[in-house]
Motif scaffolding. Structure first.
Motif, short mmCIF file in Angstrom:
data_model
loop_
_atom_site.label_atom_id
_atom_site.label_comp_id
_atom_site.label_asym_id
_atom_site.label_seq_id
_atom_site.Cartn_x
_atom_site.Cartn_y
_atom_site.Cartn_z
N VAL A 66 0.83 -1.21 0.00
CA VAL A 66 0.00 0.00 0.00
C VAL A 66 0.87 1.26 0.00
CG1 VAL A 66 -1.57 1.32 1.48
CG2 VAL A 66 -2.05 -1.07 0.99
N SER A 67 2.01 1.19 0.69
CA SER A 67 2.83 2.40 0.82
C SER A 67 3.39 2.84 -0.53
CB SER A 67 3.96 2.19 1.82
OG SER A 67 4.88 1.23 1.34
N TYR A 68 3.72 1.88 -1.42
CA TYR A 68 4.24 2.29 -2.72
C TYR A 68 3.22 3.15 -3.47
CZ TYR A 68 7.81 -1.31 -2.00
OH TYR A 68 8.83 -2.06 -1.49
N ARG A 69 1.95 2.80 -3.28
CA ARG A 69 0.90 3.53 -4.01
C ARG A 69 0.51 4.82 -3.29
NH1 ARG A 69 -2.43 1.74 -8.35
NH2 ARG A 69 -3.61 3.57 -8.93
N LEU A 70 0.17 4.67 -2.00
CA LEU A 70 -0.40 5.81 -1.30
C LEU A 70 0.64 6.86 -0.92
CD1 LEU A 70 -3.16 4.32 1.04
CD2 LEU A 70 -3.34 5.12 -1.30
N VAL A 71 1.78 6.41 -0.40
CA VAL A 71 2.75 7.40 0.09
C VAL A 71 3.29 8.24 -1.07
CG1 VAL A 71 4.93 7.75 1.31
CG2 VAL A 71 3.34 6.00 2.10
N SER A 72 3.57 7.58 -2.21
CA SER A 72 4.06 8.37 -3.35
C SER A 72 2.97 9.33 -3.84
CB SER A 72 4.55 7.47 -4.48
OG SER A 72 3.52 6.62 -4.89
N MET A 73 1.71 8.89 -3.75
CA MET A 73 0.61 9.78 -4.17
C MET A 73 0.48 10.96 -3.20
SD MET A 73 -3.13 8.44 -5.27
CE MET A 73 -3.80 8.01 -3.67
N PHE A 74 0.54 10.68 -1.90
CA PHE A 74 0.37 11.76 -0.91
C PHE A 74 1.58 12.71 -0.91
CE2 PHE A 74 -2.25 8.51 1.65
CZ PHE A 74 -3.37 8.80 0.91
N ALA A 75 2.75 12.17 -1.27
CA ALA A 75 3.96 13.01 -1.27
C ALA A 75 4.16 13.71 -2.61
CB ALA A 75 5.18 12.16 -0.95
N LEU A 76 3.29 13.41 -3.58
CA LEU A 76 3.45 13.91 -4.95
C LEU A 76 4.87 13.61 -5.44
CD1 LEU A 76 1.69 17.36 -5.42
CD2 LEU A 76 1.17 15.22 -6.55
N ALA A 77 5.25 12.35 -5.32
CA ALA A 77 6.59 11.95 -5.71
C ALA A 77 6.50 10.85 -6.76
CB ALA A 77 7.37 11.45 -4.50
N HIS A 78 7.15 11.06 -7.87
CA HIS A 78 7.20 10.03 -8.89
C HIS A 78 8.59 9.39 -8.86
CE1 HIS A 78 3.59 10.93 -11.66
NE2 HIS A 78 3.30 11.15 -10.40
N VAL A 79 8.60 8.07 -8.63
CA VAL A 79 9.87 7.37 -8.59
C VAL A 79 9.86 6.31 -9.69
CG1 VAL A 79 11.33 5.86 -7.20
CG2 VAL A 79 10.16 7.78 -6.14
N ASP A 80 10.85 6.35 -10.56
CA ASP A 80 10.86 5.44 -11.70
C ASP A 80 11.31 4.03 -11.32
OD1 ASP A 80 9.94 7.36 -13.40
OD2 ASP A 80 11.94 8.13 -13.84
N SER A 81 12.36 3.93 -10.53
CA SER A 81 12.93 2.61 -10.25
C SER A 81 12.14 1.87 -9.17
CB SER A 81 14.38 2.75 -9.79
OG SER A 81 14.85 1.49 -9.35
N LYS A 82 11.73 0.66 -9.51
CA LYS A 82 11.08 -0.18 -8.51
C LYS A 82 11.99 -1.30 -8.04
CE LYS A 82 6.38 0.58 -10.16
NZ LYS A 82 5.32 0.05 -11.02
N THR A 83 13.26 -1.24 -8.42
CA THR A 83 14.18 -2.34 -8.11
C THR A 83 14.29 -2.61 -6.61
OG1 THR A 83 15.39 -1.80 -10.11
CG2 THR A 83 16.51 -3.21 -8.50
N PRO A 84 14.48 -1.58 -5.77
CA PRO A 84 14.56 -1.88 -4.33
C PRO A 84 13.28 -2.53 -3.81
CG PRO A 84 15.31 0.36 -4.76
CD PRO A 84 14.69 -0.14 -6.02
N GLY A 85 12.13 -2.10 -4.32
CA GLY A 85 10.86 -2.67 -3.88
C GLY A 85 10.72 -4.12 -4.30
N ARG A 86 11.14 -4.44 -5.52
CA ARG A 86 11.08 -5.83 -6.00
C ARG A 86 12.01 -6.71 -5.17
NH1 ARG A 86 10.73 -3.43 -11.43
NH2 ARG A 86 8.59 -3.75 -12.13
N LEU A 87 13.20 -6.18 -4.88
CA LEU A 87 14.16 -6.93 -4.08
C LEU A 87 13.59 -7.16 -2.67
CD1 LEU A 87 17.05 -8.08 -3.99
CD2 LEU A 87 17.83 -5.84 -3.20
N ALA A 88 12.93 -6.14 -2.13
CA ALA A 88 12.35 -6.26 -0.79
C ALA A 88 11.33 -7.38 -0.74
CB ALA A 88 11.70 -4.94 -0.38
N LEU A 89 10.48 -7.48 -1.77
CA LEU A 89 9.45 -8.53 -1.79
C LEU A 89 10.09 -9.91 -1.88
CD1 LEU A 89 6.46 -9.26 -1.81
CD2 LEU A 89 6.47 -9.02 -4.29
N ALA A 90 11.08 -10.05 -2.75
CA ALA A 90 11.73 -11.36 -2.92
C ALA A 90 12.41 -11.78 -1.61
CB ALA A 90 12.75 -11.29 -4.05
N LEU A 91 13.13 -10.86 -0.98
CA LEU A 91 13.83 -11.19 0.26
C LEU A 91 12.84 -11.51 1.39
CD1 LEU A 91 16.61 -8.42 0.16
CD2 LEU A 91 17.00 -10.89 0.07
#
Lengths: 99, 435
Positions: B205-230
């Motif tokens: 949820v944080s990837y979606r909501l926090v970036s929306m509330f912070a008005l922040a666009h982040v292109d790389s999802k690599t750390p997030g993908r790594l976090a899920l796998a780990l």
């Protein structure tokens, strides 16, 4: 800028994103505005394709433009190219969001 | 270029009472937890994990506060994030009643020292099964599942495992025939809940909501993908090791889970670095949650490597860091955004507006001062509570519990104000269809 276009721009200035608190022009969401004798044509974008308030903002923009359009048709199209980014915020918008 | 999806999301939102009844019940559960915690701090130092009082305390927080809030949020988020209305909303409404009755009976029986908590537990499990069926059906019907939904799909599967394992642990509690290592099974149950259900939901949820509330666009999802796998590797290893293999590789699983958290925190750092808005209570709560999560991860590594004493006070601090330090501030932050959004959507979105009478901004629908006061009480609640448990200090723990009670009271008051406003406006059962 002719008076009709200025009036349309003023109308869009009154359309506020209720979450961010800025109008769609200051947010940089307005990609195109064309006023002809027959229609008011607007190209808008949203901050993201899944913006939960997107349909509401479009509805508010339509109502605002219908208020000044007279007999003209109001056409609003969503344009995703280029995707909106915070770099498109106006200086005034930036100042209000990050005082 | 594409045509405007006319009121697509509005038409798919459930009636307002569905998410709001979950948030209201969750606020009550949070307050009950905080009050019981404040009244019973003397029972917390040196308690046994099998003690009925502490079992009741943990479950009122995990099920009543955290799970109830997540359920309410998913009821609404399914419409706006996946453009799919919640499947079987009436079933979800009945499940809410069964969940409340089941949880009240379960915790009440534990706190009264009875042995019939079984009956209520079955009702509780049945209600969760209905919720899971609603959410799974909704996801199946969704045209596409985004990154957040993929996290939620995993977390929902973990919740099913948590409930199944919890039921087996409850049944086996006085029989001792199912698990050759009950402590290992308990560790699996706790981590499937804390990491698999609660944390993966928060992360997604944080990837979606926090970036929306912070008005922040982040292109790389690599750390997030790594976090899920780990996280998945660490969680699966820890659960299987606890259930079947005698907990031989706990340090490895702890390292994987801590690395997952570090990778997630790195992704969040990108979001906060790219933000275009000032820090409001919701973003401040998110930062506090990130700090609480870091403490939780550090305690986990310390326990797994034997750097911290393996006694109930440190274990309680570990659980406190997860539930009160990490999950609770994150949930509070998001609900402070979601509730005004819901009120605005259902009360104001469909009205015709003119430049002379513009609709209110969402910030005008809730008191930011109240939210800051609540946040200010939450910081010492976490810090003093953790210090009290780690140092086995009754005064520190009591002070932390009183700050937590203040937070819960302010939050319940804010929720109550919103509910009374909705009832006055006649909007409680209103759908968001145009007037």
């Amino acid at each position: 800028m002719d008076a009709d276009k200025r009036a349309a721009l003023m109308a869009l200035n009154s359309v506020i994103d209720p979450e961010v608190g800025l109008d769609v022009v200051t947010m940089g969401l307005l990609y195109g505005l064309d006023v002809t004798p027959a229609s008011v044509d607007v190209r808008l974008t949203l901050t993201s394709q899944g913006c939960p308030l997107g349909p509401t903002i479009i509805k508010m923009a339509r109502e605002a433009l219908e208020g000044i359009a007279g007999d003209r048709a109001v056409n609003i199209e969503l344009d995703w190219t280029p995707p909106w980014s915070p770099a498109m915020l106006s200086q005034e918008g930036r100042r209000q969001l990050m005082p | 270029m594409s045509a405007a999806p006319a009121a697509l999301n509005l038409a798919k939102s459930p009636p307002l009472d569905l998410p709001m009844r979950h948030f209201a019940a969750a606020a009550v559960a949070f307050w009950v937890f905080a009050a019981a915690f404040a009244l019973g701090t003397d029972r917390l130092l040196g308690f046994g994990f099998q003690a009925k009082w502490s079992l009741g305390l943990v479950h009122i927080l995990t099920l009543g506060w955290i799970t109830m809030t997540i359920f309410g949020a998913i009821c609404q988020l399914s419409a706006v994030l996946w453009e799919t209305p919640l499947a079987w909303p009436d079933a979800a409404r009945w499940a809410w009643w069964a969940f409340i009755l089941g949880l009240s009976g379960f915790v009440g029986e534990l706190w009264l020292g009875g042995n019939r908590y079984w009956i209520a537990a079955v009702l509780l499990v049945g209600s969760v099964a209905v919720y899971l069926a609603c959410f799974a059906r909704t996801m199946i019907l969704a045209p596409r599942l985004d990154w957040t939904a993929r996290h939620l799909a995993v977390s929902i599967a973990c919740l099913a495992a948590v409930i199944a394992l919890g039921l087996m642990l409850a049944w086996d509690r006085e029989r001792g025939v199912l698990f050759h290592d009950p402590q290992g099974a308990l560790i699996a149950h706790i981590h499937l809940a804390l990491v698999g259900w609660v944390s993966l939901t928060i992360v997604g949820v944080s990837y979606r909501l926090v970036s929306m509330f912070a008005l922040a666009h982040v292109d790389s999802k690599t750390p997030g993908r790594l976090a899920l796998a780990l996280a998945l590797a660490g969680l699966a290893g820890l659960a299987l090791d606890g259930l079947f293999f005698g907990r031989r590789l706990l340090p490895l699983w702890a390292c994987l889970l801590a690395s997952a958290y570090a990778s997630y925190a790195w992704q969040m750092r990108h979001i906060f670095s790219a933000r275009n808005r000032r820090i409001d209570p919701a973003l401040a709560y998110t930062l506090l949650a990130l700090a609480g999560g870091a403490v939780w991860a550090a305690l986990g590594v310390g326990l797994a490597f034997g750097l911290l004493r393996d006694d109930t006070s440190v274990l309680a601090a570990y659980i406190y860091a997860a539930l009160v330090g990490w999950a609770t501030p994150f949930i509070l932050g998001q609900v402070h955004k979601i509730t005004p959004f819901l009120v605005w959507l259902h009360l104001f979105a469909s009205r015709p507006w003119t430049a002379k009478s513009p609709p209110p901004k969402m910030t005008e629908l809730a008191s930011e001062k109240l939210a800051w006061a609540e946040f200010s009480a939450m910081i010492p609640a976490i810090a003093l509570g953790l210090a009290g448990l780690l140092r086995e200090s009754q005064p520190l723990l009591r002070a932390g519990s009183l700050f937590l009670l203040a937070t819960a009271t302010l939050y319940a008051a804010g929720t109550g104000l919103t509910l009374s406003f909705l009832v006055r406006e006649g909007a409680w059962t209103q759908t968001s269809a145009p007037r």
